[in-house]
Design a protein around this motif. Structure first.
Motif, mmCIF file in Angstrom:
data_model
loop_
_atom_site.group_PDB
_atom_site.id
_atom_site.type_symbol
_atom_site.label_atom_id
_atom_site.label_comp_id
_atom_site.label_asym_id
_atom_site.label_seq_id
_atom_site.Cartn_x
_atom_site.Cartn_y
_atom_site.Cartn_z
ATOM 1 N N ASN A 299 0.832 -1.206 0.000
ATOM 2 C CA ASN A 299 0.000 0.000 0.000
ATOM 3 C C ASN A 299 0.866 1.254 0.000
ATOM 4 O O ASN A 299 0.559 2.229 -0.704
ATOM 5 C CB ASN A 299 -0.910 0.004 1.222
ATOM 6 N N ARG A 300 1.958 1.242 0.746
ATOM 7 C CA ARG A 300 2.859 2.396 0.744
ATOM 8 C C ARG A 300 3.496 2.584 -0.635
ATOM 9 O O ARG A 300 3.665 3.716 -1.102
ATOM 10 C CB ARG A 300 3.938 2.219 1.814
ATOM 11 N N ALA A 301 3.828 1.485 -1.300
ATOM 12 C CA ALA A 301 4.369 1.584 -2.660
ATOM 13 C C ALA A 301 3.334 2.179 -3.612
ATOM 14 O O ALA A 301 3.675 2.958 -4.511
ATOM 15 C CB ALA A 301 4.815 0.208 -3.156
ATOM 16 N N LEU A 302 2.069 1.826 -3.418
ATOM 17 C CA LEU A 302 0.999 2.391 -4.258
ATOM 18 C C LEU A 302 0.860 3.894 -4.031
ATOM 19 O O LEU A 302 0.595 4.650 -4.976
ATOM 20 C CB LEU A 302 -0.323 1.685 -3.955
ATOM 21 N N ILE A 303 1.052 4.321 -2.801
ATOM 22 C CA ILE A 303 1.031 5.761 -2.522
ATOM 23 C C ILE A 303 2.173 6.448 -3.270
ATOM 24 O O ILE A 303 2.001 7.524 -3.853
ATOM 25 C CB ILE A 303 1.128 6.014 -1.007
ATOM 26 N N VAL A 304 3.351 5.808 -3.272
ATOM 27 C CA VAL A 304 4.486 6.348 -4.028
ATOM 28 C C VAL A 304 4.124 6.458 -5.501
ATOM 29 O O VAL A 304 4.397 7.480 -6.150
ATOM 30 C CB VAL A 304 5.739 5.472 -3.838
ATOM 31 N N LEU A 305 3.509 5.416 -6.068
ATOM 32 C CA LEU A 305 3.099 5.467 -7.478
ATOM 33 C C LEU A 305 2.219 6.677 -7.744
ATOM 34 O O LEU A 305 2.445 7.428 -8.696
ATOM 35 C CB LEU A 305 2.345 4.192 -7.874
ATOM 36 N N ARG A 306 1.203 6.850 -6.916
ATOM 37 C CA ARG A 306 0.247 7.942 -7.170
ATOM 38 C C ARG A 306 0.929 9.304 -7.107
ATOM 39 O O ARG A 306 0.628 10.197 -7.903
ATOM 40 C CB ARG A 306 -0.910 7.863 -6.166
ATOM 41 N N TRP A 307 1.864 9.459 -6.176
ATOM 42 C CA TRP A 307 2.540 10.743 -6.067
ATOM 43 C C TRP A 307 3.566 10.954 -7.169
ATOM 44 O O TRP A 307 3.808 12.087 -7.600
ATOM 45 C CB TRP A 307 3.170 10.888 -4.677
ATOM 46 N N VAL A 308 4.165 9.882 -7.659
ATOM 47 C CA VAL A 308 5.043 10.023 -8.820
ATOM 48 C C VAL A 308 4.224 10.428 -10.040
ATOM 49 O O VAL A 308 4.660 11.262 -10.851
ATOM 50 C CB VAL A 308 5.825 8.719 -9.089
ATOM 51 N N TYR A 309 3.027 9.861 -10.194
ATOM 52 C CA TYR A 309 2.159 10.276 -11.291
ATOM 53 C C TYR A 309 1.900 11.781 -11.216
ATOM 54 O O TYR A 309 1.951 12.490 -12.231
ATOM 55 C CB TYR A 309 0.809 9.550 -11.227
ATOM 56 N N LYS A 310 1.596 12.264 -10.015
ATOM 57 C CA LYS A 310 1.327 13.699 -9.846
ATOM 58 C C LYS A 310 2.575 14.529 -10.146
ATOM 59 O O LYS A 310 2.499 15.568 -10.819
ATOM 60 C CB LYS A 310 0.847 13.967 -8.427
ATOM 61 N N ALA A 311 3.713 14.058 -9.631
ATOM 62 C CA ALA A 311 4.961 14.799 -9.858
ATOM 63 C C ALA A 311 5.313 14.837 -11.334
ATOM 64 O O ALA A 311 5.774 15.868 -11.856
ATOM 65 C CB ALA A 311 6.099 14.157 -9.055
ATOM 66 N N GLN A 312 5.087 13.728 -12.033
ATOM 67 C CA GLN A 312 5.369 13.682 -13.460
ATOM 68 C C GLN A 312 4.454 14.633 -14.225
ATOM 69 O O GLN A 312 4.893 15.356 -15.125
ATOM 70 C CB GLN A 312 5.197 12.260 -13.985
ATOM 71 N N PHE A 313 3.171 14.663 -13.866
ATOM 72 C CA PHE A 313 2.228 15.579 -14.512
ATOM 73 C C PHE A 313 2.668 17.027 -14.303
ATOM 74 O O PHE A 313 2.673 17.832 -15.246
ATOM 75 C CB PHE A 313 0.823 15.361 -13.940
ATOM 76 N N LEU A 314 3.057 17.350 -13.074
ATOM 77 C CA LEU A 314 3.499 18.716 -12.782
ATOM 78 C C LEU A 314 4.798 19.043 -13.521
ATOM 79 O O LEU A 314 4.999 20.194 -13.939
ATOM 80 C CB LEU A 314 3.682 18.891 -11.274
ATOM 81 N N LEU A 315 5.663 18.057 -13.688
ATOM 82 C CA LEU A 315 6.901 18.268 -14.427
ATOM 83 C C LEU A 315 6.611 18.602 -15.883
ATOM 84 O O LEU A 315 7.175 19.555 -16.445
ATOM 85 C CB LEU A 315 7.786 17.021 -14.333
ATOM 86 N N VAL A 316 5.721 17.830 -16.509
ATOM 87 C CA VAL A 316 5.344 18.113 -17.897
ATOM 88 C C VAL A 316 4.669 19.474 -17.995
ATOM 89 O O VAL A 316 4.943 20.264 -18.911
ATOM 90 C CB VAL A 316 4.415 17.000 -18.445
ATOM 91 N N LEU A 317 3.784 19.760 -17.047
ATOM 92 C CA LEU A 317 3.110 21.058 -17.038
ATOM 93 C C LEU A 317 4.118 22.199 -16.889
ATOM 94 O O LEU A 317 4.023 23.223 -17.574
ATOM 95 C CB LEU A 317 2.090 21.105 -15.907
ATOM 96 N N GLY A 318 5.098 22.009 -16.003
ATOM 97 C CA GLY A 318 6.111 23.037 -15.813
ATOM 98 C C GLY A 318 6.924 23.289 -17.064
ATOM 99 O O GLY A 318 7.190 24.447 -17.423
ATOM 100 N N VAL A 319 7.304 22.211 -17.753
ATOM 101 C CA VAL A 319 8.053 22.378 -19.009
ATOM 102 C C VAL A 319 7.193 23.089 -20.039
ATOM 103 O O VAL A 319 7.659 23.966 -20.777
ATOM 104 C CB VAL A 319 8.531 21.009 -19.538
ATOM 105 N N PHE A 320 5.909 22.735 -20.096
ATOM 106 C CA PHE A 320 4.997 23.401 -21.036
ATOM 107 C C PHE A 320 4.920 24.897 -20.748
ATOM 108 O O PHE A 320 5.006 25.726 -21.667
ATOM 109 C CB PHE A 320 3.605 22.773 -20.939
ATOM 110 N N LEU A 321 4.753 25.258 -19.497
ATOM 111 C CA LEU A 321 4.634 26.671 -19.137
ATOM 112 C C LEU A 321 5.923 27.433 -19.414
ATOM 113 O O LEU A 321 5.892 28.581 -19.880
ATOM 114 C CB LEU A 321 4.259 26.805 -17.665
ATOM 115 N N LEU A 322 7.043 26.802 -19.166
ATOM 116 C CA LEU A 322 8.325 27.474 -19.379
ATOM 117 C C LEU A 322 8.668 27.647 -20.854
ATOM 118 O O LEU A 322 9.411 28.558 -21.219
ATOM 119 C CB LEU A 322 9.446 26.698 -18.679
ATOM 120 N N THR A 323 8.134 26.763 -21.704
ATOM 121 C CA THR A 323 8.486 26.813 -23.128
ATOM 122 C C THR A 323 7.405 27.430 -23.991
ATOM 123 O O THR A 323 7.535 27.478 -25.208
ATOM 124 C CB THR A 323 8.784 25.392 -23.656
#
Length: 329
Positions: A299-323
């Motif tokens: 279950n803790r690993a699943l929490i890590v998955l969900r937060w990595v998904y969020k972090a990845q989305f924010l990373l793509v969003l950040g690159v989009f905004l910067l470019t």
């Protein structure tokens, strides 16, 4: 012609769509999944070109030819869909929908969660049956800790090659890059095994898959370390585990996310593992960590998955905004 900002925006839409609906079973009970089509093409090539009567050198060359054909066809399909999307009303669907299907956020979470639920609700036999759906090791030789570690290791490795890598290659090369990546990754899983029959023929697919997964596996390790505090872990501890133990893994890529997950959760992963026909005697990653993993650790690993998904989305969003300053302002 799609600009990079357009590609990133479509990627964000695909990630959101996959997070919302994933891969509905009712669709794939009626239609073959795109990966099934890819697998069928690989099987046709393997049956036509991988002959036992041929020399080792010829079979290795046939494997290289198979890889090249796979890349040409997958890139052509992706490019064709992308060109069609640019000339049709609401053509973006031709890009967003395949991308959402081929990025396995929701399905990965669901498969790992099934192991957690079976183990915690119905006990070890049910946990063994559930984990056998996502790993190749012999489930009957796994105790509760073994089932839990297997599920967590699968979550970490597939986070890299099932989620982060497809997103990376879509962001870099658009839909052609994503489809080509999935084709190569499928080829590695089908013909990249070091069996006597596939040792030479699958060599090119296995080596190329290692190469194209290098960036994403490192990025996945960093993202897991970044979100480690969410589950009571330390980014520093996770990164130290990666630095010390990632190279212990027989794969040049899988060790990065698995070591990061081990460090983030404070448990030991990998180590000796029994498969149907052989035993792998690898050292543990994070050997001082707790070896008695449980369903709660899944279950803790699943929490890590969900937060990595969020972090990845924010990373793509950040690159989009910067470019894309012109688009925004």
């Amino acid at each position: 012609m799609l600009f990079w900002q357009d590609t990133l925006l479509l990627l964000l839409a695909a990630l959101a769509l996959d997070a919302l609906i994933g891969d509905p079973d009712w669709i794939w009970r009626r239609l073959p999944h795109p990966v099934v089509w890819i697998g069928g093409f690989i099987r046709v090539l393997e049956r036509a070109l991988n002959r036992k009567s041929h020399s080792h050198r010829w079979r290795r060359g046939a494997g290289v030819l198979t890889l090249l054909l796979l890349l040409v066809v997958s890139l052509a399909i992706g490019l064709g869909l992308q060109i069609a999307a640019e000339h049709l009303a609401y053509g973006e669907v031709l890009i967003v929908l395949p991308a959402a299907i081929l990025v396995a956020q929701r399905s990965l979470h669901g498969h790992v969660a099934a192991v957690r639920d079976a183990l915690s609700r119905d006990g070890l036999p049910a946990g063994r049956r559930a984990v056998s759906m996502i790993v190749g090791r012999d489930p009957e030789k796994l105790d509760e800790a073994g089932v839990s570690r297997a599920a967590i290791e699968s979550a970490a490795e597939n986070l890299s090659d099932g989620v982060v890598a497809p997103v990376f290659w879509f962001a870099l090369l658009g839909l052609p890059g994503l489809i080509a990546y999935k084709a190569v990754n499928t080829a590695d899983s089908m013909i990249g095994h070091k069996t006597a029959e596939l040792h030479d023929f699958g060599w090119a697919a296995a080596r190329f898959d290692d190469l194209i997964n290098l960036p994403a596996s490192r990025l996945t390790g960093l993202l897991i370390a970044l979100v480690a505090p969410i589950v009571g872990g330390s980014p520093v501890a996770a990164l130290k585990t990666v630095y010390r133990d990632a190279r212990k893994h027989r794969s040049p890529n899988a060790g990065w996310p698995e070591a990061a997950m081990a460090g983030a959760l404070g448990i030991a992963l990998a180590g000796p593992r029994a498969y149907a026909d052989y035993v792998v005697r690898d050292p543990f990653m994070n050997p001082k960590g707790r070896k008695e993993a449980t369903a709660q650790d899944i279950n803790r690993a699943l929490i890590v998955l969900r937060w990595v998904y969020k972090a990845q989305f924010l990373l793509v969003l950040g690159v989009f905004l910067l470019t894309a300053p012109i688009v925004l302002f």
